[in-house]
Write a protein that holds these residues in place. Sequence first.
Motif, PDB file in Angstrom:
ATOM      1  N   PRO A 135      53.874  31.651  38.037  1.00  0.00           N
ATOM      2  CA  PRO A 135      53.064  32.393  38.386  1.00  0.00           C
ATOM      3  C   PRO A 135      53.572  33.809  38.627  1.00  0.00           C
ATOM      4  O   PRO A 135      55.214  34.052  38.346  1.00  0.00           O
ATOM      5  N   GLN A 136      52.596  34.631  38.922  1.00  0.00           N
ATOM      6  CA  GLN A 136      53.255  36.152  38.404  1.00  0.00           C
ATOM      7  C   GLN A 136      54.185  37.039  37.028  1.00  0.00           C
ATOM      8  O   GLN A 136      54.981  37.397  37.671  1.00  0.00           O
ATOM      9  N   CYS A 137      53.268  36.205  36.290  1.00  0.00           N
ATOM     10  CA  CYS A 137      53.772  36.297  34.763  1.00  0.00           C
ATOM     11  C   CYS A 137      52.628  36.186  33.764  1.00  0.00           C
ATOM     12  O   CYS A 137      51.442  35.850  34.147  1.00  0.00           O
ATOM     13  N   TYR A 138      52.457  37.525  32.984  1.00  0.00           N
ATOM     14  CA  TYR A 138      52.014  37.897  32.318  1.00  0.00           C
ATOM     15  C   TYR A 138      51.745  37.625  30.777  1.00  0.00           C
ATOM     16  O   TYR A 138      52.866  38.337  30.156  1.00  0.00           O
ATOM     17  N   ILE A 139      50.957  37.973  30.488  1.00  0.00           N
ATOM     18  CA  ILE A 139      50.114  37.977  28.347  1.00  0.00           C
ATOM     19  C   ILE A 139      49.570  38.917  28.355  1.00  0.00           C
ATOM     20  O   ILE A 139      48.623  39.417  29.166  1.00  0.00           O
ATOM     21  N   LEU A 140      50.093  40.064  26.895  1.00  0.00           N
ATOM     22  CA  LEU A 140      49.567  40.767  27.222  1.00  0.00           C
ATOM     23  C   LEU A 140      47.732  40.358  25.828  1.00  0.00           C
ATOM     24  O   LEU A 140      48.426  39.309  25.519  1.00  0.00           O
ATOM     25  N   ALA A 141      47.107  40.980  26.385  1.00  0.00           N
ATOM     26  CA  ALA A 141      45.797  40.564  25.376  1.00  0.00           C
ATOM     27  C   ALA A 141      44.877  42.214  24.996  1.00  0.00           C
ATOM     28  O   ALA A 141      45.121  42.669  25.813  1.00  0.00           O
ATOM     29  N   ASP A 142      44.034  42.237  24.061  1.00  0.00           N
ATOM     30  CA  ASP A 142      43.555  43.461  23.675  1.00  0.00           C
ATOM     31  C   ASP A 142      41.592  42.745  24.634  1.00  0.00           C
ATOM     32  O   ASP A 142      41.585  42.354  25.224  1.00  0.00           O
ATOM     33  N   SER A 143      41.235  43.930  24.267  1.00  0.00           N
ATOM     34  CA  SER A 143      40.073  43.664  25.262  1.00  0.00           C
ATOM     35  C   SER A 143      39.083  43.322  25.156  1.00  0.00           C
ATOM     36  O   SER A 143      38.312  43.017  25.548  1.00  0.00           O
ATOM     37  N   ILE A 144      39.260  42.445  24.429  1.00  0.00           N
ATOM     38  CA  ILE A 144      37.769  41.201  24.013  1.00  0.00           C
ATOM     39  C   ILE A 144      38.169  40.194  24.717  1.00  0.00           C
ATOM     40  O   ILE A 144      37.136  39.177  25.089  1.00  0.00           O
ATOM     41  N   TYR A 145      39.490  39.795  25.195  1.00  0.00           N
ATOM     42  CA  TYR A 145      39.987  38.934  26.165  1.00  0.00           C
ATOM     43  C   TYR A 145      39.533  39.172  27.469  1.00  0.00           C
ATOM     44  O   TYR A 145      39.325  40.432  27.656  1.00  0.00           O
ATOM     45  N   PRO A 146      39.072  37.622  28.469  1.00  0.00           N
ATOM     46  CA  PRO A 146      39.062  38.282  29.391  1.00  0.00           C
ATOM     47  C   PRO A 146      40.222  38.792  30.367  1.00  0.00           C
ATOM     48  O   PRO A 146      41.402  37.895  30.034  1.00  0.00           O
ATOM     49  N   ASN A 147      39.907  39.555  31.216  1.00  0.00           N
ATOM     50  CA  ASN A 147      40.909  40.372  32.217  1.00  0.00           C
ATOM     51  C   ASN A 147      41.052  39.672  33.353  1.00  0.00           C
ATOM     52  O   ASN A 147      40.488  39.811  34.064  1.00  0.00           O
ATOM     53  N   GLY A 148      41.719  38.724  33.162  1.00  0.00           N
ATOM     54  CA  GLY A 148      42.497  37.640  34.555  1.00  0.00           C
ATOM     55  C   GLY A 148      43.628  37.138  34.125  1.00  0.00           C
ATOM     56  O   GLY A 148      43.681  36.687  33.195  1.00  0.00           O
ATOM     57  N   TYR A 149      44.101  36.437  35.671  1.00  0.00           N
ATOM     58  CA  TYR A 149      45.698  35.669  35.247  1.00  0.00           C
ATOM     59  C   TYR A 149      45.481  33.872  34.497  1.00  0.00           C
ATOM     60  O   TYR A 149      44.288  34.038  34.078  1.00  0.00           O
ATOM     61  N   PRO A 150      46.536  34.392  33.078  1.00  0.00           N
ATOM     62  CA  PRO A 150      47.380  35.209  33.088  1.00  0.00           C
ATOM     63  C   PRO A 150      47.430  36.574  32.541  1.00  0.00           C
ATOM     64  O   PRO A 150      48.922  36.864  31.688  1.00  0.00           O
ATOM     65  N   LEU A 151      46.132  36.707  31.719  1.00  0.00           N
ATOM     66  CA  LEU A 151      45.896  37.562  31.018  1.00  0.00           C
ATOM     67  C   LEU A 151      46.506  38.890  30.918  1.00  0.00           C
ATOM     68  O   LEU A 151      45.646  39.349  32.045  1.00  0.00           O
ATOM     69  N   VAL A 152      46.275  39.990  30.097  1.00  0.00           N
ATOM     70  CA  VAL A 152      46.434  41.265  30.872  1.00  0.00           C
ATOM     71  C   VAL A 152      45.704  42.425  29.998  1.00  0.00           C
ATOM     72  O   VAL A 152      46.429  42.457  28.404  1.00  0.00           O
ATOM     73  N   THR A 153      44.469  42.892  30.102  1.00  0.00           N
ATOM     74  CA  THR A 153      44.353  43.425  28.603  1.00  0.00           C
ATOM     75  C   THR A 153      43.867  45.236  28.883  1.00  0.00           C
ATOM     76  O   THR A 153      44.159  45.756  30.462  1.00  0.00           O
ATOM     77  N   PRO A 154      43.575  46.021  28.038  1.00  0.00           N
ATOM     78  CA  PRO A 154      43.477  46.937  28.693  1.00  0.00           C
ATOM     79  C   PRO A 154      42.750  47.833  28.817  1.00  0.00           C
ATOM     80  O   PRO A 154      41.450  46.897  29.023  1.00  0.00           O
ATOM     81  N   PHE A 155      42.747  49.120  29.797  1.00  0.00           N
ATOM     82  CA  PHE A 155      41.491  49.235  29.917  1.00  0.00           C
ATOM     83  C   PHE A 155      40.193  50.092  30.098  1.00  0.00           C
ATOM     84  O   PHE A 155      40.630  50.826  28.597  1.00  0.00           O
ATOM     85  N   LYS A 156      39.500  49.871  29.720  1.00  0.00           N
ATOM     86  CA  LYS A 156      38.258  50.264  29.018  1.00  0.00           C
ATOM     87  C   LYS A 156      37.643  52.034  29.271  1.00  0.00           C
ATOM     88  O   LYS A 156      38.140  52.384  30.154  1.00  0.00           O
ATOM     89  N   SER A 157      37.182  52.140  28.764  1.00  0.00           N
ATOM     90  CA  SER A 157      37.257  53.734  28.587  1.00  0.00           C
ATOM     91  C   SER A 157      36.182  54.281  29.508  1.00  0.00           C
ATOM     92  O   SER A 157      35.903  55.509  30.421  1.00  0.00           O
ATOM     93  N   VAL A 158      35.080  53.203  29.705  1.00  0.00           N
ATOM     94  CA  VAL A 158      34.995  53.220  31.201  1.00  0.00           C
ATOM     95  C   VAL A 158      35.012  52.920  32.539  1.00  0.00           C
ATOM     96  O   VAL A 158      34.645  53.125  33.739  1.00  0.00           O
ATOM     97  N   GLU A 159      36.032  52.335  32.431  1.00  0.00           N
ATOM     98  CA  GLU A 159      37.275  52.235  33.371  1.00  0.00           C
ATOM     99  C   GLU A 159      38.198  53.651  33.751  1.00  0.00           C
ATOM    100  O   GLU A 159      38.496  53.621  35.430  1.00  0.00           O
TER     101      GLU A 159
END
Length: 231
Positions: A135-159
Amino acid sequence: MWIILWEIYAPNVRWPTRQEWLNRRGKWPEMPNVVGMIDGTSHEILIPSTKPQQDFYSVHRKYHCIHTQVVICATTNTVYITISVIEQTVNRQMRSSGKECQINQLQGFLGHDNDANAYHRIGPIGPGDALDFPPQCYILADSIYPNGYPLVTPFKSVEIIRQTRAEKRFRRKFNILHRNRRVYVEHVIKEIKTFKVIGSLFRHPRWKLSSIVELCAGLAKRRADLSGELA
């Protein structure tokens, strides 16, 4: 010979223990709890003659293919690779007691799937799950992946567009850091695909693809380890 080599080198790619993941924290001071990255890649295959062609056709890539999911750690070592070949997926994991190769029935990772669908089918990642992750560790993923633990995706332009100036600056800076770090998994995939057998049109029986991809990943990791030792 490739079967013998697969038995020798595929175990180089293994899912770390929870403690090994924790030991990777702090690799990047700006993202201290990020310990890995995930991305997908595709292997072009011959047009199937005995299976529904639409299952293997990727509209995005414009060819028939099978997908692979690759997870690497913050030290840029490949730690997990899984690929589905029609009816079965070969997931190789190493345990302290020895070597285990699990073959599970699975529909997915075909050409018409995207990386997000493939991610949902590799099994849960988290504390006590099949792919144990702290827990409290994360994995980077691109924006097509779901943004939820343990994945961290970039902010989209609308965000970003409707935020305050300070928040816009923060989110854009985060996206730059995210992109600069996640590029490592793309480098690893490039190293794996230097092997012509999976870096070009795959002309062999599809059932061989999973083991050959694992073999190439193991060889690429071994080559990286040797380069590090010589350096």
